[in-house]
Design a protein around this motif. Structure first.
Motif, PDB file in Angstrom:
ATOM      1  N   ASP A  65       0.830  -1.199   0.000  1.00 24.39           N
ATOM      2  CA  ASP A  65       0.000   0.000   0.000  1.00 24.39           C
ATOM      3  C   ASP A  65       0.865   1.250   0.000  1.00 24.39           C
ATOM      4  O   ASP A  65       1.862   1.339   0.732  1.00 24.39           O
ATOM      5  CB  ASP A  65      -0.919   0.017   1.224  1.00 24.39           C
ATOM      6  CG  ASP A  65      -2.038  -1.006   1.114  1.00 24.39           C
ATOM      7  OD1 ASP A  65      -2.234  -1.555   0.015  1.00 24.39           O
ATOM      8  OD2 ASP A  65      -2.710  -1.259   2.134  1.00 24.39           O
ATOM      9  N   GLY A  66       0.481   2.204  -0.821  1.00 19.77           N
ATOM     10  CA  GLY A  66       1.193   3.463  -0.915  1.00 19.77           C
ATOM     11  C   GLY A  66       2.265   3.506  -1.976  1.00 19.77           C
ATOM     12  O   GLY A  66       2.778   4.575  -2.292  1.00 19.77           O
ATOM     13  N   GLU A  67       2.610   2.339  -2.547  1.00 18.56           N
ATOM     14  CA  GLU A  67       3.597   2.292  -3.609  1.00 18.56           C
ATOM     15  C   GLU A  67       2.914   2.166  -4.966  1.00 18.56           C
ATOM     16  O   GLU A  67       1.748   1.788  -5.057  1.00 18.56           O
ATOM     17  CB  GLU A  67       4.551   1.107  -3.399  1.00 18.56           C
ATOM     18  CG  GLU A  67       5.376   1.202  -2.139  1.00 18.56           C
ATOM     19  CD  GLU A  67       6.374   0.053  -2.018  1.00 18.56           C
ATOM     20  OE1 GLU A  67       6.550  -0.684  -3.016  1.00 18.56           O
ATOM     21  OE2 GLU A  67       6.968  -0.084  -0.930  1.00 18.56           O
ATOM     22  N   SER A  68       3.645   2.504  -6.014  1.00 12.24           N
ATOM     23  CA  SER A  68       3.114   2.354  -7.367  1.00 12.24           C
ATOM     24  C   SER A  68       2.735   0.895  -7.612  1.00 12.24           C
ATOM     25  O   SER A  68       3.511  -0.011  -7.322  1.00 12.24           O
ATOM     26  CB  SER A  68       4.168   2.791  -8.383  1.00 12.24           C
ATOM     27  OG  SER A  68       3.716   2.570  -9.696  1.00 12.24           O
ATOM     28  N   GLY A  69       1.544   0.685  -8.139  1.00 10.43           N
ATOM     29  CA  GLY A  69       1.080  -0.668  -8.394  1.00 10.43           C
ATOM     30  C   GLY A  69       0.442  -1.341  -7.200  1.00 10.43           C
ATOM     31  O   GLY A  69       0.280  -2.572  -7.190  1.00 10.43           O
ATOM     32  N   LEU A  89      -2.810  -2.006  -4.395  1.00 11.96           N
ATOM     33  CA  LEU A  89      -4.170  -2.475  -4.650  1.00 11.96           C
ATOM     34  C   LEU A  89      -5.050  -1.368  -5.222  1.00 11.96           C
ATOM     35  O   LEU A  89      -5.803  -1.595  -6.184  1.00 11.96           O
ATOM     36  CB  LEU A  89      -4.783  -3.019  -3.360  1.00 11.96           C
ATOM     37  CG  LEU A  89      -6.211  -3.562  -3.482  1.00 11.96           C
ATOM     38  CD1 LEU A  89      -6.280  -4.779  -4.395  1.00 11.96           C
ATOM     39  CD2 LEU A  89      -6.771  -3.899  -2.093  1.00 11.96           C
ATOM     40  N   THR A  90      -4.956  -0.187  -4.679  1.00 11.67           N
ATOM     41  CA  THR A  90      -5.779   0.923  -5.159  1.00 11.67           C
ATOM     42  C   THR A  90      -5.455   1.263  -6.607  1.00 11.67           C
ATOM     43  O   THR A  90      -6.349   1.351  -7.457  1.00 11.67           O
ATOM     44  CB  THR A  90      -5.587   2.153  -4.265  1.00 11.67           C
ATOM     45  OG1 THR A  90      -6.077   1.856  -2.956  1.00 11.67           O
ATOM     46  CG2 THR A  90      -6.344   3.356  -4.824  1.00 11.67           C
ATOM     47  N   SER A  91      -4.188   1.456  -6.905  1.00 12.99           N
ATOM     48  CA  SER A  91      -3.828   1.863  -8.266  1.00 12.99           C
ATOM     49  C   SER A  91      -4.056   0.738  -9.264  1.00 12.99           C
ATOM     50  O   SER A  91      -4.473   0.989 -10.408  1.00 12.99           O
ATOM     51  CB  SER A  91      -2.375   2.337  -8.312  1.00 12.99           C
ATOM     52  OG  SER A  91      -1.486   1.318  -7.914  1.00 12.99           O
ATOM     53  N   ALA A  92      -3.826  -0.516  -8.868  1.00  8.29           N
ATOM     54  CA  ALA A  92      -4.059  -1.632  -9.779  1.00  8.29           C
ATOM     55  C   ALA A  92      -5.535  -1.765 -10.118  1.00  8.29           C
ATOM     56  O   ALA A  92      -5.911  -2.006 -11.275  1.00  8.29           O
ATOM     57  CB  ALA A  92      -3.534  -2.927  -9.157  1.00  8.29           C
TER      58      ALA A  92
END
Length: 336
Positions: free
Chosen positions: A214-218, A220-223
Motif C-alpha cells: 500500500d502506498g507504492e506504485s502498483g 491495490l488501489t492503483s491496480a
C-alpha cells in the motif's frame, strides 16, 4: 434499462455455488447445501432490492457434451425470490463451433427465465483464448457466438416484453490481447452495439498477480483503478462502445489459503468495493457481483478452492459480514 437515468442505485450480487474454475478446469468439493445457501443469501441481501444471484448454463454439442457441469448451481432457480433476480451466464463450449445451436439455446433460456431475469451474459470470458477449456475463450467461433448471441438475446427479450439487460464480459486485455475489442466491434457493427446494454469485467486484483505494498506504485488501489479506467477509456472505445453504456463488475473476489489470510481477504474486498463504488459515476459502473459465497473445498491448500466468504461448511470468514454491511450501506446511495 432506463438509459435516461444513467446512475440508478448501485446493485450488488453474488455467485452462490461451490463449483468453480481453475487453471486446470472445473473444480468441485462438498455438495451445495441449499438451506445454508438460502440463509446466507438472506443475511447478505438485507433490504437490498434487487439483489442479484449469478448462475451459469453451458452449451456444448449433444454428441460430444462438455466434461464440465451443464449448469451451476445445479438448482439455481430456488434462490430467485424476495427481491432477488437472476444474472444468467450462457457459456459457449461447442467443439463444432455451432453458433446456430447456441443461439437457440440462448433463446430457450430466455423463454424459461424471463419472469425473473435481471441480465443475461452472452459467453464467459470469450477474450481469454489461452485459458482452460472450462471457460469460453479457447472454443472455436466463440466471438461469432458472442456477437450473434447478444443480438439474438435482445430480439428474444423484446419479443417477450422483458426488460432484462444483455451483455458480455471479459478479463483484462493488456498488450496484444486488446485486439479482442476491435475485432468484436468490427464483427458486430451498429446492430451489435444497439443490442448491447452493458459490458462485464471479471478481475481479481492481488490474486493471480500480487500487487505492491500500500502506498507504492502498483498497489491495490492503483491496480484496481488502472484496470477499470483502461476498460472505460481504451478497450471499450476500441470496440465502438460508448461511455453511456455501463460497466458491470461480473466477478471479483480474493482467495484465501495457508499463506493468504481471511483478514487480508476482508481488507481487499472492502477496499475494492469502495473503490468501485466511489468511481461508479466517473466510470459509469452499475453493478458489483462477488465470486463467491463459499469455498469449493476449504481443505485444499490451492487458493483456487478458497474464494468464498464462507468456508465449505458455511462458517463465515470475516469478509462475509463486511460484504453484508457494504450492501446495506451502499446499495441505495445515489451519486452526488
Amino acid at each position: 434499462m432506463n438509459r435516461s437515468d444513467p446512475f440508478p442505485p448501485f446493485v450488488f450480487g453474488i455467485y452462490p455455488g461451490g463449483g468453480a474454475g481453475s487453471d486446470e478446469g472445473e473444480i468441485k468439493g462438498p455438495p451445495d447445501d441449499p438451506a445454508q445457501i438460502e440463509a446466507a443469501l438472506h443475511r447478505l441481501q438485507g433490504s437490498a432490492q434487487p439483489f442479484i444471484v449469478r448462475a451459469y448454463e453451458r452449451y456444448s454439442d449433444a454428441d460430444a457434451p462438455s466434461e464440465w457441469s451443464p449448469r451451476t448451481p445445479a438448482q439455481y432457480e430456488q434462490f430467485i425470490h424476495s427481491g432477488r433476480l437472476l444474472d444468467l451466464v450462457v457459456m459457449f463450449q461447442s467443439a463444432r463451433g455451432d453458433v446456430a445451436g447456441y443461439l437457440e439455446f440462448v433463446r430457450a433460456l430466455i423463454r424459461q427465465h424471463s419472469a425473473y431475469l435481471y441480465s443475461i451474459q452472452i459467453t464467459e470470458e470469450a477474450n481469454f483464448t489461452d485459458g482452460p477449456s472450462a471457460i469460453d475463450g479457447p472454443w472455436p467461433n466463440v466471438r461469432d457466438a458472442l456477437v450473434q448471441g447478444v443480438m439474438a438475446a435482445k430480439e428474444e427479450l423484446r419479443q417477450r416484453g422483458c426488460a432484462a439487460q444483455v451483455g458480455f464480459n471479459s478479463t483484462p486485455t493488456f498488450g496484444s490481447a486488446a485486439e479482442f475489442w476491435t475485432d468484436i466491434g468490427a464483427r458486430g457493427g451498429a446492430p451489435f452495439l444497439q443490442a448491447l446494454d452493458y459490458v462485464g469485467l471479471d478481475f481479481f486484483p492481488d490474486v493471480f498477480r500480487p500487487v505492491a505494498p500500500d502506498g507504492e506504485s502498483g498497489d491495490l488501489t492503483s491496480a484496481t483503478l488502472s484496470v477499470l479506467e483502461t476498460l472505460r477509456n481504451v478497450w471499450l472505445p476500441a470496440a465502438g462502445i460508448p461511455a453511456s453504456l455501463p460497466i458491470h463488475v461480473t466477478e471479483h473476489g480474493w482467495a484465501t489459503d495457508p499463506t493468504r489470510t481471511p483478514e487480508r481477504q476482508n481488507k481487499v474486498i472492502e477496499r475494492v468495493i469502495r473503490l468501485i463504488h466511489d468511481a461508479r459515476q466517473r466510470l459509469n459502473i452499475a453493478r458489483y457481483t462477488l465470486f463467491g459465497l463459499r469455498d469449493t473445498d476449504s481443505s485444499k491448500p490451492n487458493f483456487f478452492y478458497q474464494f468464498g466468504l464462507l468456508r465449505d461448511d458455511y462458517s463465515p470468514k470475516p469478509a462475509f459480514q463486511t460484504y453484508a454491511k457494504l450492501i446495506a450501506e451502499l446499495s441505495n446511495q445515489q451519486p452526488a
